[in-house]
Design a protein around this motif. Structure first.
Motif, PDB file in Angstrom:
ATOM      1  N   LEU A 186      48.218  79.438  45.215  1.00 13.11           N
ATOM      2  CA  LEU A 186      47.364  78.231  45.143  1.00 13.11           C
ATOM      3  C   LEU A 186      45.977  78.825  44.861  1.00 13.11           C
ATOM      4  O   LEU A 186      45.126  78.159  44.102  1.00 13.11           O
ATOM      5  CB  LEU A 186      47.721  77.424  46.318  1.00 13.11           C
ATOM      6  N   GLY A 187      45.533  79.587  45.914  1.00 11.17           N
ATOM      7  CA  GLY A 187      44.010  80.015  45.636  1.00 11.17           C
ATOM      8  C   GLY A 187      43.508  80.293  44.299  1.00 11.17           C
ATOM      9  O   GLY A 187      42.451  80.144  43.703  1.00 11.17           O
ATOM     10  N   ASN A 188      44.271  81.526  43.988  1.00  7.42           N
ATOM     11  CA  ASN A 188      44.138  81.979  42.556  1.00  7.42           C
ATOM     12  C   ASN A 188      44.048  80.875  41.481  1.00  7.42           C
ATOM     13  O   ASN A 188      43.299  80.953  40.678  1.00  7.42           O
ATOM     14  CB  ASN A 188      44.988  83.408  42.323  1.00  7.42           C
ATOM     15  N   PRO A 246      46.562  70.330  27.093  1.00  6.98           N
ATOM     16  CA  PRO A 246      45.797  70.576  28.224  1.00  6.98           C
ATOM     17  C   PRO A 246      46.255  72.059  29.042  1.00  6.98           C
ATOM     18  O   PRO A 246      47.357  72.195  29.061  1.00  6.98           O
ATOM     19  CB  PRO A 246      45.540  69.729  29.092  1.00  6.98           C
ATOM     20  N   THR A 247      45.315  72.663  29.476  1.00  2.00           N
ATOM     21  CA  THR A 247      45.722  73.853  30.190  1.00  2.00           C
ATOM     22  C   THR A 247      46.757  73.727  31.743  1.00  2.00           C
ATOM     23  O   THR A 247      45.899  73.167  32.444  1.00  2.00           O
ATOM     24  CB  THR A 247      44.573  74.819  30.615  1.00  2.00           C
ATOM     25  N   ILE A 248      47.854  73.969  31.503  1.00  2.21           N
ATOM     26  CA  ILE A 248      48.423  73.638  32.998  1.00  2.21           C
ATOM     27  C   ILE A 248      49.319  74.806  33.288  1.00  2.21           C
ATOM     28  O   ILE A 248      50.099  75.086  32.327  1.00  2.21           O
ATOM     29  CB  ILE A 248      49.613  72.378  32.791  1.00  2.21           C
ATOM     30  N   PHE A 249      49.098  75.108  34.420  1.00  3.95           N
ATOM     31  CA  PHE A 249      49.877  76.665  34.997  1.00  3.95           C
ATOM     32  C   PHE A 249      51.053  75.808  35.812  1.00  3.95           C
ATOM     33  O   PHE A 249      50.734  75.054  36.911  1.00  3.95           O
ATOM     34  CB  PHE A 249      49.225  77.489  35.916  1.00  3.95           C
ATOM     35  N   THR A 250      52.037  75.802  35.580  1.00  2.08           N
ATOM     36  CA  THR A 250      53.310  75.500  36.377  1.00  2.08           C
ATOM     37  C   THR A 250      54.050  76.493  37.283  1.00  2.08           C
ATOM     38  O   THR A 250      54.742  77.382  36.349  1.00  2.08           O
ATOM     39  CB  THR A 250      54.282  74.713  35.337  1.00  2.08           C
ATOM     40  N   VAL A 251      54.153  76.561  38.481  1.00  5.20           N
ATOM     41  CA  VAL A 251      55.005  77.554  39.035  1.00  5.20           C
ATOM     42  C   VAL A 251      56.181  76.869  39.630  1.00  5.20           C
ATOM     43  O   VAL A 251      56.440  75.907  40.295  1.00  5.20           O
ATOM     44  CB  VAL A 251      54.161  78.081  40.432  1.00  5.20           C
ATOM     45  N   THR A 252      57.478  77.493  39.495  1.00  2.00           N
ATOM     46  CA  THR A 252      58.669  76.981  40.112  1.00  2.00           C
ATOM     47  C   THR A 252      59.232  78.093  41.266  1.00  2.00           C
ATOM     48  O   THR A 252      59.359  79.243  40.939  1.00  2.00           O
ATOM     49  CB  THR A 252      59.659  76.653  38.855  1.00  2.00           C
ATOM     50  N   ILE A 282      55.029  73.435  41.402  1.00  5.50           N
ATOM     51  CA  ILE A 282      53.525  73.547  41.818  1.00  5.50           C
ATOM     52  C   ILE A 282      52.740  73.719  40.497  1.00  5.50           C
ATOM     53  O   ILE A 282      52.999  74.492  39.753  1.00  5.50           O
ATOM     54  CB  ILE A 282      53.061  74.510  42.581  1.00  5.50           C
ATOM     55  N   SER A 283      51.916  72.647  40.121  1.00  5.39           N
ATOM     56  CA  SER A 283      51.473  72.698  38.777  1.00  5.39           C
ATOM     57  C   SER A 283      49.913  72.524  39.151  1.00  5.39           C
ATOM     58  O   SER A 283      49.336  71.780  39.911  1.00  5.39           O
ATOM     59  CB  SER A 283      51.622  71.849  37.721  1.00  5.39           C
ATOM     60  N   VAL A 284      49.012  73.511  38.375  1.00  3.90           N
ATOM     61  CA  VAL A 284      47.487  73.337  38.420  1.00  3.90           C
ATOM     62  C   VAL A 284      47.116  73.248  37.015  1.00  3.90           C
ATOM     63  O   VAL A 284      47.095  74.174  36.102  1.00  3.90           O
ATOM     64  CB  VAL A 284      46.923  74.414  39.025  1.00  3.90           C
ATOM     65  N   GLY A 285      46.346  72.155  36.765  1.00  8.81           N
ATOM     66  CA  GLY A 285      45.890  71.608  35.427  1.00  8.81           C
ATOM     67  C   GLY A 285      44.155  71.661  35.332  1.00  8.81           C
ATOM     68  O   GLY A 285      43.559  71.375  36.400  1.00  8.81           O
ATOM     69  N   ASN A 286      43.618  71.788  34.341  1.00  8.22           N
ATOM     70  CA  ASN A 286      42.210  71.746  34.346  1.00  8.22           C
ATOM     71  C   ASN A 286      41.872  71.034  32.873  1.00  8.22           C
ATOM     72  O   ASN A 286      42.682  71.149  31.837  1.00  8.22           O
ATOM     73  CB  ASN A 286      41.446  72.877  34.605  1.00  8.22           C
ATOM     74  N   SER A 287      40.713  70.625  32.726  1.00 10.79           N
ATOM     75  CA  SER A 287      40.062  69.892  31.567  1.00 10.79           C
ATOM     76  C   SER A 287      39.317  70.860  30.758  1.00 10.79           C
ATOM     77  O   SER A 287      38.575  70.217  29.717  1.00 10.79           O
ATOM     78  CB  SER A 287      39.281  68.728  32.017  1.00 10.79           C
ATOM     79  N   GLY A 288      39.437  72.239  31.116  1.00  9.31           N
ATOM     80  CA  GLY A 288      38.637  72.992  30.316  1.00  9.31           C
ATOM     81  C   GLY A 288      39.131  73.532  28.765  1.00  9.31           C
ATOM     82  O   GLY A 288      40.056  72.873  28.644  1.00  9.31           O
ATOM     83  N   ARG A 337      34.385  67.575  34.073  1.00 14.48           N
ATOM     84  CA  ARG A 337      34.843  68.660  34.923  1.00 14.48           C
ATOM     85  C   ARG A 337      36.014  67.869  35.809  1.00 14.48           C
ATOM     86  O   ARG A 337      35.834  67.145  36.649  1.00 14.48           O
ATOM     87  CB  ARG A 337      33.951  69.323  36.073  1.00 14.48           C
ATOM     88  N   TYR A 338      37.220  68.495  35.534  1.00 15.73           N
ATOM     89  CA  TYR A 338      38.343  67.865  36.264  1.00 15.73           C
ATOM     90  C   TYR A 338      39.626  68.899  36.425  1.00 15.73           C
ATOM     91  O   TYR A 338      39.868  69.767  35.638  1.00 15.73           O
ATOM     92  CB  TYR A 338      38.953  66.666  35.407  1.00 15.73           C
ATOM     93  N   ILE A 339      39.867  68.898  37.510  1.00 21.65           N
ATOM     94  CA  ILE A 339      41.108  69.851  37.873  1.00 21.65           C
ATOM     95  C   ILE A 339      42.209  68.857  38.565  1.00 21.65           C
ATOM     96  O   ILE A 339      41.844  68.062  39.278  1.00 21.65           O
ATOM     97  CB  ILE A 339      40.819  71.148  38.701  1.00 21.65           C
TER      98      ILE A 339
END
Length: 279
Positions: A179-181, A266-272, A213-219, A198-200
């Protein structure tokens, strides 16, 4: 430290005695000096006794080290619980002040300011409420800290938690590394945008067999030819001495039988991550 204990020193001395006796016996054999039967019996007894003693002591040392690790983990668990309790108390303490501030703005007719103020306050409360769903206080504390860090950088932080992660097979320490990374990477990606852009967003969900677990951003989006390379150790678009975070994420996830997927834009990292007891 465990390795400065008397047990460790005795174990080293015992093994040292065995080594000295073995070398001396070998010397006698090479020099052609007859070795009395009684001496061989004594040597055998000393070697067997010292070896057995060393094994017992080393086993005790391993048990002591495991106990020490457990104590450290429990201490960290208590520390994270205390951090969560402090956050809850701080929210309660500030609640009256927030109400007074909103009331004052309404009295002065500043409706838009009151609306913006309430949106910010309720956002903080919502994040705290969401993280309390998690069974792991270590993970909840990390999410709260990252949300606070995002706020300090004027980054909007969206959070949706629909599970308690009670059956996750990844230990809290490694789950926090994942999660931290991912969250740090997302904040870096939007750091150079205008404040309003700026949005995550962090989402933690589950299905029958996995946690998602998914982490997205508006970059800015990631080019297709770089989508695999960014997981390689040392590869980074941010300059030198970077590029380890995503490699660490993939390593931990795959070690636990999971997968990491990247889509952009949009950039989204999805961890399963598979649940405990799953196939």
């Amino acid at each position: 430290m465990v390795f400065s204990s008397p047990n460790y020193l005795i174990s080293i001395l015992s093994l040292g005695q065995v080594l000295i006796i073995a070398i001396f016996t070998q010397y006698l054999a090479v020099a052609g000096i007859p070795i009395p039967l009684g001496w061989m019996f004594i040597v055998d007894m000393v070697v067997v006794g010292n070896t057995a003693l060393s094994l017992v002591l080393m086993r005790k040392l391993m048990v002591q080290e495991e106990q020490a690790n457990l104590i450290r983990q429990q201490a960290k668990h208590i520390q994270d619980l205390e951090e969560m309790i402090r956050n809850i108390r701080a929210q309660r303490h500030d609640f009256i002040s927030h109400l007074q501030a909103v009331y004052g703005m309404l009295q002065m007719g500043k409706l838009e300011s009151a609306r913006e103020y309430l949106a910010e306050v309720t956002g903080d409360i919502r994040i705290l409420t969401q993280t309390l769903k998690l069974k792991s206080p270590e993970v909840a504390a990390l999410v709260q800290q990252k949300a606070a860090l995002a706020a300090s950088r004027n980054i909007s932080f969206g959070l949706v938690i629909e599970t308690d992660l009670s059956k996750v097979t990844v230990r809290p320490h490694n789950l926090n590394r994942i999660l931290g990374n991912l969250l740090d990477n997302a904040m870096d990606a939007v750091a150079f945008l205008a404040t309003r852009d700026r949005y995550i967003r962090l989402e933690i969900n589950e299905d029958e067999e996995n946690y998602i677990i998914s982490v997205g951003n508006s970059g800015p989006g990631i080019r297709e030819d770089l989508m695999e390379k960014i997981f390689e150790p040392g590869f980074s678009t941010k300059g030198e001495n970077r590029g380890l975070g995503l490699a660490i994420v993939r390593g931990i996830v795959e070690q636990h039988g999971g997968q990491v997927r990247l889509t952009s834009p949009p950039t989204i990292f999805t961890v399963t991550l598979p649940k405990a007891g799953g196939e």
